[in-house]
Design a protein around this motif. Structure first.
Motif, short mmCIF file in Angstrom:
data_model
loop_
_atom_site.label_atom_id
_atom_site.label_comp_id
_atom_site.label_asym_id
_atom_site.label_seq_id
_atom_site.Cartn_x
_atom_site.Cartn_y
_atom_site.Cartn_z
N PHE A 157 0.83 -1.20 0.00
CA PHE A 157 0.00 0.00 0.00
C PHE A 157 0.87 1.26 0.00
CE2 PHE A 157 -2.83 3.02 2.41
CZ PHE A 157 -3.82 3.13 1.45
N GLN A 158 1.96 1.23 0.78
CA GLN A 158 2.88 2.37 0.82
C GLN A 158 3.58 2.55 -0.52
OE1 GLN A 158 3.49 4.74 3.43
NE2 GLN A 158 4.40 5.70 1.63
N LYS A 159 4.04 1.46 -1.12
CA LYS A 159 4.72 1.55 -2.42
C LYS A 159 3.77 2.07 -3.50
CE LYS A 159 8.16 -2.02 -1.51
NZ LYS A 159 8.53 -3.42 -1.68
N ILE A 160 2.53 1.64 -3.46
CA ILE A 160 1.52 2.11 -4.43
C ILE A 160 1.26 3.60 -4.24
CG2 ILE A 160 -0.94 1.93 -5.00
CD1 ILE A 160 -0.51 -1.16 -4.33
N ALA A 161 1.19 4.03 -2.98
CA ALA A 161 1.00 5.46 -2.69
C ALA A 161 2.20 6.27 -3.17
CB ALA A 161 0.78 5.67 -1.19
N ASP A 162 3.41 5.75 -2.94
CA ASP A 162 4.62 6.44 -3.41
C ASP A 162 4.61 6.57 -4.93
OD1 ASP A 162 5.60 6.71 -0.83
OD2 ASP A 162 6.87 4.93 -0.93
N ALA A 163 4.21 5.47 -5.59
CA ALA A 163 4.16 5.50 -7.06
C ALA A 163 3.17 6.55 -7.55
CB ALA A 163 3.78 4.11 -7.59
N TYR A 164 2.01 6.58 -6.93
CA TYR A 164 0.99 7.57 -7.35
C TYR A 164 1.46 8.99 -7.04
CZ TYR A 164 -3.32 10.18 -7.72
OH TYR A 164 -4.27 11.11 -8.08
N TYR A 165 2.07 9.16 -5.87
CA TYR A 165 2.56 10.47 -5.44
C TYR A 165 3.54 11.03 -6.46
CZ TYR A 165 5.25 13.81 -2.59
OH TYR A 165 5.90 14.93 -2.11
N VAL A 166 4.44 10.20 -6.97
CA VAL A 166 5.45 10.65 -7.93
C VAL A 166 4.85 10.82 -9.32
CG1 VAL A 166 7.58 9.99 -9.14
CG2 VAL A 166 7.42 9.71 -6.66
N LEU A 167 4.14 9.81 -9.80
CA LEU A 167 3.68 9.83 -11.19
C LEU A 167 2.49 10.75 -11.45
CD1 LEU A 167 4.03 6.04 -12.12
CD2 LEU A 167 5.68 7.90 -12.43
N SER A 168 1.74 11.09 -10.42
CA SER A 168 0.56 11.95 -10.62
C SER A 168 0.92 13.43 -10.66
CB SER A 168 -0.47 11.71 -9.50
OG SER A 168 0.08 12.11 -8.25
N ASP A 169 2.15 13.77 -10.29
CA ASP A 169 2.61 15.16 -10.31
C ASP A 169 3.58 15.34 -11.48
OD1 ASP A 169 5.01 17.11 -9.32
OD2 ASP A 169 3.07 17.81 -8.59
N GLU A 170 3.31 16.33 -12.32
CA GLU A 170 4.10 16.54 -13.53
C GLU A 170 5.58 16.72 -13.27
OE1 GLU A 170 3.94 19.84 -16.97
OE2 GLU A 170 1.99 18.98 -16.48
N THR A 171 5.91 17.53 -12.27
CA THR A 171 7.32 17.82 -11.96
C THR A 171 8.02 16.59 -11.40
OG1 THR A 171 6.74 20.11 -11.49
CG2 THR A 171 8.88 19.34 -10.67
N ARG A 172 7.39 15.92 -10.43
CA ARG A 172 8.00 14.73 -9.83
C ARG A 172 8.14 13.61 -10.86
NH1 ARG A 172 4.88 16.34 -5.02
NH2 ARG A 172 3.12 15.13 -5.79
N ARG A 173 7.14 13.49 -11.72
CA ARG A 173 7.20 12.44 -12.75
C ARG A 173 8.35 12.69 -13.72
NH1 ARG A 173 2.26 10.51 -16.80
NH2 ARG A 173 3.37 8.74 -17.72
N ALA A 174 8.51 13.95 -14.14
CA ALA A 174 9.60 14.29 -15.07
C ALA A 174 10.95 13.98 -14.43
CB ALA A 174 9.51 15.76 -15.47
N GLN A 175 11.11 14.33 -13.15
CA GLN A 175 12.36 14.05 -12.45
C GLN A 175 12.57 12.53 -12.35
OE1 GLN A 175 12.45 15.44 -8.39
NE2 GLN A 175 14.53 14.72 -8.04
N TYR A 176 11.52 11.81 -12.02
CA TYR A 176 11.61 10.35 -11.91
C TYR A 176 12.00 9.73 -13.25
CZ TYR A 176 10.20 5.49 -11.39
OH TYR A 176 10.20 4.11 -11.38
N ASP A 177 11.36 10.20 -14.33
CA ASP A 177 11.65 9.65 -15.67
C ASP A 177 13.11 9.92 -16.07
OD1 ASP A 177 9.11 8.65 -15.93
OD2 ASP A 177 8.35 10.31 -17.15
#
Length: 199
Positions: A62-82
């Motif tokens: 559940f925590q890992k899924i929340a972390d994934a959503y937290y990063v990928l649902s935000d444009e800036t965090r997703r770009a950094q992650y990618d």
């Protein structure tokens, strides 16, 4: 997050790297309902989506899924992650780390599921609702005997319910329910959303 714990968030949510925001949100809903720890309390009837998972494993997922959503649902965090993910592919596993913080899993769940939880949370009466009913009934009886008692109890109960829920988010109200009630709500939501194909 360090290089040893770098996770593939797309894989966790089972989505493509080109997923839209809506696809990310839908994937989060499905995965969060499958692994929410409240579904795995002792004595609850799991809806058989993930019948072999323990509550501790559910908390971790559940925590890992929340972390994934937290990063990928935000444009800036997703770009950094990618960028980091691409860099790691090119330079090897030890290259470039990602530090975007950790998600509050319960807060994210509450935000995403607020509209869906609202009708499922049966407006629980905690303290003020029964007190309101008793005091309203007593005052009503003093003023107008039995009809006053009925009217006063009803009005007191409603005012008490409002006082109980005042300033409380839907997820906070949900959190105050019994373990079995929470598990039943999550199983009901899972049945509605997952098995109906809405997500």
């Amino acid at each position: 997050m360090n290089s040893e714990t770098f996770l593939d968030y797309y894989e966790i949510l089972e989505i493509s790297e080109n997923a839209t925001n809506e696809e990310i949100r839908d994937a989060y809903k499905k995965k969060a309902l499958e692994t929410h720890p409240d579904r795995f309390v002792q004595g609850s009837s799991d809806s058989a989506i993930s019948p072999t998972i323990s509550q501790e494993e559910a908390k971790d997922r559940f925590q890992k899924i929340a972390d994934a959503y937290y990063v990928l649902s935000d444009e800036t965090r997703r770009a950094q992650y990618d960028r980091v993910k691409t860099s790691r592919k090119k330079k090897g596993e030890s290259a470039t780390t990602l530090d975007v913080g950790r998600a509050n899993a319960n807060q994210i769940f509450g935000d995403v599921f607020e509209e869906l939880l609202r009708p499922e949370v049966d407006n629980p009466h905690w303290f003020y609702a029964p007190i309101g009913a008793v005091t309203g009934g007593a005052l009503g009886f003093i003023c107008a005997n039995v009809p006053g008692l009925v009217l006063g109890a009803y009005a007191g109960n409603k005012l008490g319910s409002i006082r109980d829920a005042k300033g409380v988010s839907v997820y906070d109200a949900y959190s105050k329910l019994s373990s079995n009630h929470k598990a039943a709500i999550l199983s009901s939501l899972a049945a509605k959303l997952i098995t109906s194909g809405r997500i």
